[in-house]
Design a protein around this motif. Structure first.
Motif, PDB file in Angstrom:
ATOM      1  N   LEU A 116      89.053  96.136  22.574  1.00 46.68           N
ATOM      2  CA  LEU A 116      88.353  96.562  21.357  1.00 46.68           C
ATOM      3  C   LEU A 116      89.235  97.467  20.501  1.00 46.68           C
ATOM      4  CD1 LEU A 116      84.758  97.231  22.743  1.00 46.68           C
ATOM      5  CD2 LEU A 116      85.530  95.268  21.387  1.00 46.68           C
ATOM      6  N   ARG A 117      89.995  98.341  21.142  1.00 48.96           N
ATOM      7  CA  ARG A 117      90.906  99.180  20.354  1.00 48.96           C
ATOM      8  C   ARG A 117      91.987  98.344  19.675  1.00 48.96           C
ATOM      9  NH1 ARG A 117      89.976 102.968  24.576  1.00 48.96           N
ATOM     10  NH2 ARG A 117      91.720 102.109  25.774  1.00 48.96           N
ATOM     11  N   ALA A 118      92.489  97.319  20.375  1.00 44.69           N
ATOM     12  CA  ALA A 118      93.493  96.437  19.764  1.00 44.69           C
ATOM     13  C   ALA A 118      92.933  95.698  18.559  1.00 44.69           C
ATOM     14  CB  ALA A 118      94.006  95.431  20.798  1.00 44.69           C
ATOM     15  N   LEU A 119      91.632  95.457  18.567  1.00 43.24           N
ATOM     16  CA  LEU A 119      90.985  94.777  17.439  1.00 43.24           C
ATOM     17  C   LEU A 119      90.630  95.724  16.298  1.00 43.24           C
ATOM     18  CD1 LEU A 119      88.533  92.354  19.315  1.00 43.24           C
ATOM     19  CD2 LEU A 119      90.772  91.816  18.352  1.00 43.24           C
ATOM     20  N   GLY A 120      90.834  97.032  16.496  1.00 42.41           N
ATOM     21  CA  GLY A 120      90.565  97.986  15.426  1.00 42.41           C
ATOM     22  C   GLY A 120      89.268  98.754  15.568  1.00 42.41           C
ATOM     23  N   ALA A 121      88.774  98.922  16.799  1.00 45.62           N
ATOM     24  CA  ALA A 121      87.484  99.587  17.001  1.00 45.62           C
ATOM     25  C   ALA A 121      87.498 101.031  16.500  1.00 45.62           C
ATOM     26  CB  ALA A 121      87.113  99.559  18.485  1.00 45.62           C
ATOM     27  N   GLU A 122      88.615 101.743  16.704  1.00 51.79           N
ATOM     28  CA  GLU A 122      88.646 103.144  16.294  1.00 51.79           C
ATOM     29  C   GLU A 122      88.555 103.283  14.778  1.00 51.79           C
ATOM     30  OE1 GLU A 122      92.246 103.901  18.380  1.00 51.79           O
ATOM     31  OE2 GLU A 122      91.212 104.984  20.000  1.00 51.79           O
ATOM     32  N   ALA A 123      89.291 102.444  14.063  1.00 49.89           N
ATOM     33  CA  ALA A 123      89.237 102.488  12.602  1.00 49.89           C
ATOM     34  C   ALA A 123      87.861 102.084  12.092  1.00 49.89           C
ATOM     35  CB  ALA A 123      90.317 101.578  12.009  1.00 49.89           C
ATOM     36  N   ARG A 124      87.262 101.071  12.713  1.00 46.71           N
ATOM     37  CA  ARG A 124      85.929 100.631  12.286  1.00 46.71           C
ATOM     38  C   ARG A 124      84.899 101.733  12.526  1.00 46.71           C
ATOM     39  NH1 ARG A 124      82.628  98.610   8.808  1.00 46.71           N
ATOM     40  NH2 ARG A 124      80.864  97.404   9.656  1.00 46.71           N
ATOM     41  N   ALA A 125      84.966 102.392  13.684  1.00 45.16           N
ATOM     42  CA  ALA A 125      84.023 103.474  13.966  1.00 45.16           C
ATOM     43  C   ALA A 125      84.194 104.622  12.983  1.00 45.16           C
ATOM     44  CB  ALA A 125      84.214 103.959  15.393  1.00 45.16           C
ATOM     45  N   ALA A 126      85.447 104.944  12.643  1.00 44.48           N
ATOM     46  CA  ALA A 126      85.695 106.027  11.692  1.00 44.48           C
ATOM     47  C   ALA A 126      85.116 105.702  10.323  1.00 44.48           C
ATOM     48  CB  ALA A 126      87.192 106.294  11.591  1.00 44.48           C
ATOM     49  N   ARG A 127      85.270 104.446   9.891  1.00 44.89           N
ATOM     50  CA  ARG A 127      84.712 104.055   8.586  1.00 44.89           C
ATOM     51  C   ARG A 127      83.190 104.132   8.607  1.00 44.89           C
ATOM     52  NH1 ARG A 127      88.794 100.085   8.824  1.00 44.89           N
ATOM     53  NH2 ARG A 127      87.303  98.498   9.519  1.00 44.89           N
ATOM     54  N   LEU A 128      82.583 103.674   9.679  1.00 42.72           N
ATOM     55  CA  LEU A 128      81.131 103.733   9.775  1.00 42.72           C
ATOM     56  C   LEU A 128      80.637 105.178   9.806  1.00 42.72           C
ATOM     57  CD1 LEU A 128      80.614 100.855  12.369  1.00 42.72           C
ATOM     58  CD2 LEU A 128      79.790 100.854  10.011  1.00 42.72           C
ATOM     59  N   ALA A 129      81.355 106.036  10.542  1.00 40.97           N
ATOM     60  CA  ALA A 129      80.968 107.443  10.603  1.00 40.97           C
ATOM     61  C   ALA A 129      81.083 108.095   9.226  1.00 40.97           C
ATOM     62  CB  ALA A 129      81.837 108.174  11.616  1.00 40.97           C
ATOM     63  N   ALA A 130      82.154 107.780   8.481  1.00 43.18           N
ATOM     64  CA  ALA A 130      82.340 108.335   7.145  1.00 43.18           C
ATOM     65  C   ALA A 130      81.252 107.870   6.185  1.00 43.18           C
ATOM     66  CB  ALA A 130      83.718 107.955   6.608  1.00 43.18           C
ATOM     67  N   ALA A 131      80.706 106.680   6.459  1.00 39.39           N
ATOM     68  CA  ALA A 131      79.638 106.145   5.608  1.00 39.39           C
ATOM     69  C   ALA A 131      78.259 106.648   6.022  1.00 39.39           C
ATOM     70  CB  ALA A 131      79.667 104.618   5.650  1.00 39.39           C
ATOM     71  N   GLY A 132      78.211 107.526   7.043  1.00 41.22           N
ATOM     72  CA  GLY A 132      76.936 108.121   7.421  1.00 41.22           C
ATOM     73  C   GLY A 132      76.332 107.613   8.712  1.00 41.22           C
ATOM     74  N   ASP A 133      77.062 106.773   9.448  1.00 39.53           N
ATOM     75  CA  ASP A 133      76.558 106.275  10.737  1.00 39.53           C
ATOM     76  C   ASP A 133      76.803 107.346  11.794  1.00 39.53           C
ATOM     77  OD1 ASP A 133      76.074 105.035  13.190  1.00 39.53           O
ATOM     78  OD2 ASP A 133      76.894 103.111  12.565  1.00 39.53           O
ATOM     79  N   GLY A 134      75.764 108.106  12.118  1.00 38.83           N
ATOM     80  CA  GLY A 134      75.905 109.220  13.033  1.00 38.83           C
ATOM     81  C   GLY A 134      76.149 108.832  14.475  1.00 38.83           C
ATOM     82  N   GLY A 135      75.900 107.570  14.820  1.00 44.11           N
ATOM     83  CA  GLY A 135      76.081 107.157  16.200  1.00 44.11           C
ATOM     84  C   GLY A 135      77.362 106.401  16.457  1.00 44.11           C
ATOM     85  N   ALA A 136      78.185 106.200  15.433  1.00 46.62           N
ATOM     86  CA  ALA A 136      79.344 105.320  15.577  1.00 46.62           C
ATOM     87  C   ALA A 136      80.355 105.855  16.582  1.00 46.62           C
ATOM     88  CB  ALA A 136      80.009 105.108  14.221  1.00 46.62           C
ATOM     89  N   MET A 137      80.664 107.145  16.526  1.00 49.75           N
ATOM     90  CA  MET A 137      81.698 107.679  17.414  1.00 49.75           C
ATOM     91  C   MET A 137      81.214 107.742  18.861  1.00 49.75           C
ATOM     92  SD  MET A 137      84.031 107.793  15.236  1.00 49.75           S
ATOM     93  CE  MET A 137      85.312 108.359  16.352  1.00 49.75           C
TER      94      MET A 137
END
Length: 352
Positions: free
Chosen positions: A289-310
């Motif tokens: 999942l990290r190789a597919l970009g999970a960390e970047a995707r979670a960061a974008r979701l968190a920045a957009a207000g997704d409180g559970g992403a991280m």
């Protein structure tokens, strides 16, 4: 004693002890009392939570991995997008949403689900709308097959064998005064090495499913991604029951608990190779999942207000959560590019 326990006990009295495979099949799929045939077991209100139910990013990343494999193979159209054991349809819904970002893919995809439970088929239609349900891989015809299976193999029936002084004996479900109990059958010819007391497990249905999928992929193109908890060339008793998010004796409440076993990926890879396709080395879910970009995707979701992403990212990828326990393998045709995040397993190699 549950109603299904009484039925199983009567069967054993009439015909003798049954294999774990028979026991699992009845407990999970009996039309009246079977676990999957009668309920929706997923999520906090059920008995267990799978990765797609944790957060949308899991399904999105899986969908984009399949999309890249589709592009790498020349964007064939039409193609079959198939999920076996799709639960509520959450993974497929999240994949399709992500796949709509890839021009032409959504229109080319013929979505099909392989689901044995009539109850869950209804749940999936509620989530996805009209959808094709298949009985087996062979029913998709000659279209390229792009398949993903998450926690599918672990619920397929297993057989267990225990090493004794005089050889391997199959572990069977029989009866005692207190109800169902485990026992040993006659000596069986098994080509396994092992010490007295060792237990090995086999999942014939899992190997047969993977070989059929690989044969189709080798002939018609596509790929398969299989995600599950387990290891490589495993030993030991991994048969378990989960009820209300807690483990219990697998013989305690037939039909009212989920029954699973850890997946041994070695025979699945061997089955894929027998089917004429390429199998990957197993990859930890967190690494994939990290190789597919999970960390970047979670960061974008968190920045957009997704409180559970991280928190979801940690649960899906951290070694102390699902990150190391769950493994992933992929299958693709000879001569095609590897599926994103995977490296081919050399034939006959031994990878832990």
């Amino acid at each position: 004693m549950t109603p299904l326990a009484a039925i199983i006990a009567a069967r054993i009295r009439a015909t003798g002890p049954i294999s774990l495979a028979e026991y699992m099949q009845v407990c999970l799929m009996d039309s009246r009392y079977g676990y999957y045939a009668t309920r929706d077991p997923f999520g906090t209100a059920g008995d267990f939570t799978t990765a797609p139910e944790i957060h949308q990013m899991f399904g999105e990343l899986c969908g984009l991995a399949l999309a890249q494999a589709w592009l790498d193979q020349g964007a064939p159209a039409p193609f079959a997008l198939v999920e076996p054991g799709p639960g509520r349809g959450t993974l497929m819904a999240d994949m399709l949403r992500a796949m709509r970002q890839v021009p032409g893919l959504h229109q080319a995809a013929d979505v099909a689900l392989i689901e044995a439970s009539p109850h869950l088929r209804g749940v999936q239609r509620d989530r996805l709308g009209p959808v094709t349900h298949l009985e087996r891989i062979e029913d998709i015809g000659s279209k390229p097959l792009f398949l993903i299976g998450n926690e599918f193999i672990d619920a397929l029936p297993i057989r267990q064998y225990q090493r004794t002084d005089d050889g391997w004996r199959e572990r069977l479900v029989g009866l005692s005064d207190d109800g169902l109990r485990m026992g040993l059958g006659p000596v069986v010819p098994l080509s396994q090495t092992g010490s007295v007391g060792d237990i090995v497990e086999e999942c014939p249905e899992g190997a047969a499913f993977v070989e059929a999928a690989a044969r189709h992929i080798a002939t018609h193109g596509g790929c398969a991604i299989l995600i599950d908890y387990g290891g490589w060339n495993g030993f030991g008793d991994t048969f378990q029951a989960l009820r209300n998010h807690a483990r219990e004796d697998p013989l305690a409440h037939p039909g009212q608990a989920d029954l699973t076993a850890h997946v041994d990926f070695a025979p699945l890879a061997a089955a894929a190779i027998r089917g004429g396709a390429v199998a990957s080395r197993p990859v930890r879910q967190g690494d994939w999942l990290r190789a597919l970009g999970a960390e970047a995707r979670a960061a974008r979701l968190a920045a957009a207000g997704d409180g559970g992403a991280m928190a979801a990212l940690r649960r899906l990828t951290h070694p102390d959560e699902m990150g190391h326990l769950f493994k992933v393998i992929a299958i693709w045709p000879k001569g095609a590019p590897p599926v994103p995040g995977f490296v081919a397993l050399e034939a006959h190699a031994d990878h832990a």
